[in-house]
Design a protein around this motif. Structure first.
Motif, PDB file in Angstrom:
ATOM      1  N   SER A   5       0.827  -1.201   0.000  1.00 44.71           N
ATOM      2  CA  SER A   5       0.000   0.000   0.000  1.00 44.71           C
ATOM      3  C   SER A   5       0.866   1.257   0.000  1.00 44.71           C
ATOM      4  CB  SER A   5      -0.928  -0.008   1.213  1.00 44.71           C
ATOM      5  OG  SER A   5      -1.674   1.175   1.272  1.00 44.71           O
ATOM      6  N   ARG A   6       1.889   1.283   0.861  1.00 42.79           N
ATOM      7  CA  ARG A   6       2.791   2.441   0.887  1.00 42.79           C
ATOM      8  C   ARG A   6       3.496   2.626  -0.451  1.00 42.79           C
ATOM      9  NH1 ARG A   6       5.372   0.502   5.761  1.00 42.79           N
ATOM     10  NH2 ARG A   6       3.777   0.716   7.322  1.00 42.79           N
ATOM     11  N   LEU A   7       3.972   1.524  -1.037  1.00 43.51           N
ATOM     12  CA  LEU A   7       4.675   1.608  -2.315  1.00 43.51           C
ATOM     13  C   LEU A   7       3.766   2.159  -3.410  1.00 43.51           C
ATOM     14  CD1 LEU A   7       7.147   0.884  -4.169  1.00 43.51           C
ATOM     15  CD2 LEU A   7       5.958  -1.253  -4.583  1.00 43.51           C
ATOM     16  N   LEU A   8       2.572   1.604  -3.523  1.00 42.10           N
ATOM     17  CA  LEU A   8       1.678   2.010  -4.600  1.00 42.10           C
ATOM     18  C   LEU A   8       1.144   3.427  -4.439  1.00 42.10           C
ATOM     19  CD1 LEU A   8      -0.443  -1.232  -5.125  1.00 42.10           C
ATOM     20  CD2 LEU A   8       1.478  -0.421  -6.491  1.00 42.10           C
ATOM     21  N   PHE A   9       0.717   3.763  -3.246  1.00 45.91           N
ATOM     22  CA  PHE A   9       0.007   5.029  -3.070  1.00 45.91           C
ATOM     23  C   PHE A   9       0.890   6.166  -2.577  1.00 45.91           C
ATOM     24  CE2 PHE A   9      -3.195   1.634  -2.393  1.00 45.91           C
ATOM     25  CZ  PHE A   9      -3.888   1.830  -3.581  1.00 45.91           C
ATOM     26  N   ASP A  10       1.948   5.880  -1.832  1.00 47.60           N
ATOM     27  CA  ASP A  10       2.814   6.946  -1.331  1.00 47.60           C
ATOM     28  C   ASP A  10       4.025   7.173  -2.230  1.00 47.60           C
ATOM     29  OD1 ASP A  10       1.063   7.217   0.782  1.00 47.60           O
ATOM     30  OD2 ASP A  10       2.236   5.939   2.127  1.00 47.60           O
ATOM     31  N   VAL A  11       4.712   6.099  -2.611  1.00 47.44           N
ATOM     32  CA  VAL A  11       5.923   6.242  -3.409  1.00 47.44           C
ATOM     33  C   VAL A  11       5.585   6.484  -4.884  1.00 47.44           C
ATOM     34  CG1 VAL A  11       8.036   5.074  -4.161  1.00 47.44           C
ATOM     35  CG2 VAL A  11       7.257   4.829  -1.809  1.00 47.44           C
ATOM     36  N   LEU A  12       4.714   5.647  -5.458  1.00 42.18           N
ATOM     37  CA  LEU A  12       4.369   5.775  -6.871  1.00 42.18           C
ATOM     38  C   LEU A  12       3.233   6.763  -7.129  1.00 42.18           C
ATOM     39  CD1 LEU A  12       4.579   2.023  -7.950  1.00 42.18           C
ATOM     40  CD2 LEU A  12       6.276   3.818  -8.279  1.00 42.18           C
ATOM     41  N   ASN A  13       2.574   7.209  -6.069  1.00 41.90           N
ATOM     42  CA  ASN A  13       1.474   8.191  -6.140  1.00 41.90           C
ATOM     43  C   ASN A  13       0.351   7.757  -7.081  1.00 41.90           C
ATOM     44  OD1 ASN A  13       2.696   9.987  -4.325  1.00 41.90           O
ATOM     45  ND2 ASN A  13       3.962  10.813  -5.974  1.00 41.90           N
ATOM     46  N   LEU A  14      -0.049   6.505  -6.993  1.00 39.64           N
ATOM     47  CA  LEU A  14      -1.175   6.024  -7.781  1.00 39.64           C
ATOM     48  C   LEU A  14      -2.469   6.474  -7.127  1.00 39.64           C
ATOM     49  CD1 LEU A  14      -0.070   2.376  -8.606  1.00 39.64           C
ATOM     50  CD2 LEU A  14       0.175   4.424 -10.003  1.00 39.64           C
ATOM     51  N   ALA A  15      -3.448   6.793  -7.961  1.00 35.51           N
ATOM     52  CA  ALA A  15      -4.740   7.248  -7.443  1.00 35.51           C
ATOM     53  C   ALA A  15      -5.620   6.048  -7.104  1.00 35.51           C
ATOM     54  CB  ALA A  15      -5.427   8.115  -8.477  1.00 35.51           C
ATOM     55  N   GLY A  27      -8.715   6.611  12.733  1.00 37.57           N
ATOM     56  CA  GLY A  27      -7.780   7.685  12.418  1.00 37.57           C
ATOM     57  C   GLY A  27      -6.762   7.362  11.330  1.00 37.57           C
ATOM     58  N   SER A  28      -6.562   6.111  11.009  1.00 38.08           N
ATOM     59  CA  SER A  28      -5.591   5.780   9.969  1.00 38.08           C
ATOM     60  C   SER A  28      -6.330   5.349   8.714  1.00 38.08           C
ATOM     61  CB  SER A  28      -4.668   4.658  10.436  1.00 38.08           C
ATOM     62  OG  SER A  28      -5.412   3.475  10.582  1.00 38.08           O
ATOM     63  N   GLN A  29      -5.743   5.643   7.584  1.00 38.62           N
ATOM     64  CA  GLN A  29      -6.373   5.264   6.330  1.00 38.62           C
ATOM     65  C   GLN A  29      -5.876   3.905   5.873  1.00 38.62           C
ATOM     66  OE1 GLN A  29      -5.886   8.143   3.264  1.00 38.62           O
ATOM     67  NE2 GLN A  29      -7.954   8.903   3.580  1.00 38.62           N
ATOM     68  N   HIS A  30      -6.807   3.041   5.523  1.00 36.58           N
ATOM     69  CA  HIS A  30      -6.463   1.734   4.969  1.00 36.58           C
ATOM     70  C   HIS A  30      -6.792   1.778   3.492  1.00 36.58           C
ATOM     71  CE1 HIS A  30      -6.113  -2.539   4.353  1.00 36.58           C
ATOM     72  NE2 HIS A  30      -7.316  -2.537   3.811  1.00 36.58           N
ATOM     73  N   ARG A  31      -5.774   1.627   2.676  1.00 41.22           N
ATOM     74  CA  ARG A  31      -5.973   1.622   1.236  1.00 41.22           C
ATOM     75  C   ARG A  31      -5.832   0.186   0.762  1.00 41.22           C
ATOM     76  NH1 ARG A  31      -1.687   6.283   0.986  1.00 41.22           N
ATOM     77  NH2 ARG A  31      -0.794   4.710   2.334  1.00 41.22           N
ATOM     78  N   SER A  32      -6.888  -0.316   0.182  1.00 40.43           N
ATOM     79  CA  SER A  32      -6.968  -1.729  -0.180  1.00 40.43           C
ATOM     80  C   SER A  32      -5.994  -2.082  -1.288  1.00 40.43           C
ATOM     81  CB  SER A  32      -8.384  -2.062  -0.617  1.00 40.43           C
ATOM     82  OG  SER A  32      -8.460  -3.408  -1.010  1.00 40.43           O
ATOM     83  N   THR A  33      -5.338  -3.239  -1.142  1.00 38.64           N
ATOM     84  CA  THR A  33      -4.488  -3.791  -2.188  1.00 38.64           C
ATOM     85  C   THR A  33      -4.992  -5.184  -2.577  1.00 38.64           C
ATOM     86  OG1 THR A  33      -2.944  -4.693  -0.563  1.00 38.64           O
ATOM     87  CG2 THR A  33      -2.439  -2.521  -1.454  1.00 38.64           C
ATOM     88  N   SER A  34      -6.292  -5.377  -2.474  1.00 41.14           N
ATOM     89  CA  SER A  34      -6.881  -6.660  -2.851  1.00 41.14           C
ATOM     90  C   SER A  34      -6.797  -6.826  -4.367  1.00 41.14           C
ATOM     91  CB  SER A  34      -8.337  -6.722  -2.406  1.00 41.14           C
ATOM     92  OG  SER A  34      -9.106  -5.776  -3.139  1.00 41.14           O
ATOM     93  N   GLU A  35      -7.105  -8.021  -4.831  1.00 39.41           N
ATOM     94  CA  GLU A  35      -7.066  -8.292  -6.271  1.00 39.41           C
ATOM     95  C   GLU A  35      -8.025  -7.369  -7.015  1.00 39.41           C
ATOM     96  OE1 GLU A  35      -7.726 -11.992  -9.395  1.00 39.41           O
ATOM     97  OE2 GLU A  35      -7.944 -12.331  -7.255  1.00 39.41           O
ATOM     98  N   GLU A  36      -9.201  -7.165  -6.434  1.00 45.13           N
ATOM     99  CA  GLU A  36     -10.199  -6.296  -7.047  1.00 45.13           C
ATOM    100  C   GLU A  36      -9.674  -4.859  -7.169  1.00 45.13           C
ATOM    101  OE1 GLU A  36     -14.643  -4.523  -6.045  1.00 45.13           O
ATOM    102  OE2 GLU A  36     -13.753  -6.029  -4.740  1.00 45.13           O
ATOM    103  N   ALA A  37      -9.045  -4.376  -6.102  1.00 44.12           N
ATOM    104  CA  ALA A  37      -8.524  -3.014  -6.113  1.00 44.12           C
ATOM    105  C   ALA A  37      -7.374  -2.864  -7.110  1.00 44.12           C
ATOM    106  CB  ALA A  37      -8.057  -2.618  -4.720  1.00 44.12           C
ATOM    107  N   LEU A  38      -6.473  -3.849  -7.141  1.00 41.40           N
ATOM    108  CA  LEU A  38      -5.347  -3.775  -8.070  1.00 41.40           C
ATOM    109  C   LEU A  38      -5.815  -3.824  -9.521  1.00 41.40           C
ATOM    110  CD1 LEU A  38      -2.726  -6.051  -6.300  1.00 41.40           C
ATOM    111  CD2 LEU A  38      -2.735  -3.566  -6.431  1.00 41.40           C
TER     112      LEU A  38
END
Length: 116
Positions: A5-15, A27-38
């Motif tokens: 999640s950090r790699l995809l959304f923070d480093v690569l800045n994918l939307a 308070g923390s954001q969970h950004r899904s990296t499931s097969e559906e999300a990818l």
């Protein structure tokens, strides 16, 4: 999943696609990296440009191969039993009995397994 999640959304800045908005958990954001999300991220990237993100293809392939490895390949040695087999020893066709670990089918007429 957190590192991905950090790699995809923070480093690569994918939307994050519109249908898969981030969930806030205490308070923390969970950004899904499931097969559906990818797959949704990849489809969105391919719609904007003809090429998608190679890292997402690699992640999806890794997950499918890892599933095969952990489901089918790694458990196989647990099903192996010692069994005899004969091999040819010389030109005179004398056989030699050797012990080896082999996987043998088990037929149980009283048990029914449907796979469910």
């Amino acid at each position: 999943p957190q590192q991905v999640s950090r790699l995809l959304f923070d480093v690569l800045n994918l939307a994050i696609p519109q249908g898969l908005q981030a969930k806030t958990v205490s308070g923390s954001q969970h950004r899904s990296t499931s097969e559906e999300a990818l797959k949704a991220i990849q489809a969105e990237a391919k719609s904007k440009s003809n090429t998608g993100h190679r890292i997402i293809d690699i992640l999806l392939e890794f997950r499918s191969l890892n599933k095969l490895l952990t489901t089918y390949i790694r458990p196989l040695p647990n099903f192996a039993r010692k069994g005899e087999y004969r091999k040819k020893k010389s030109k005179k066709y004398k056989t030699d009995v050797t012990m080896a670990m082999r996987i043998h089918p088990m037929w149980m007429q009283t048990a029914v397994r449907t796979g469910r």
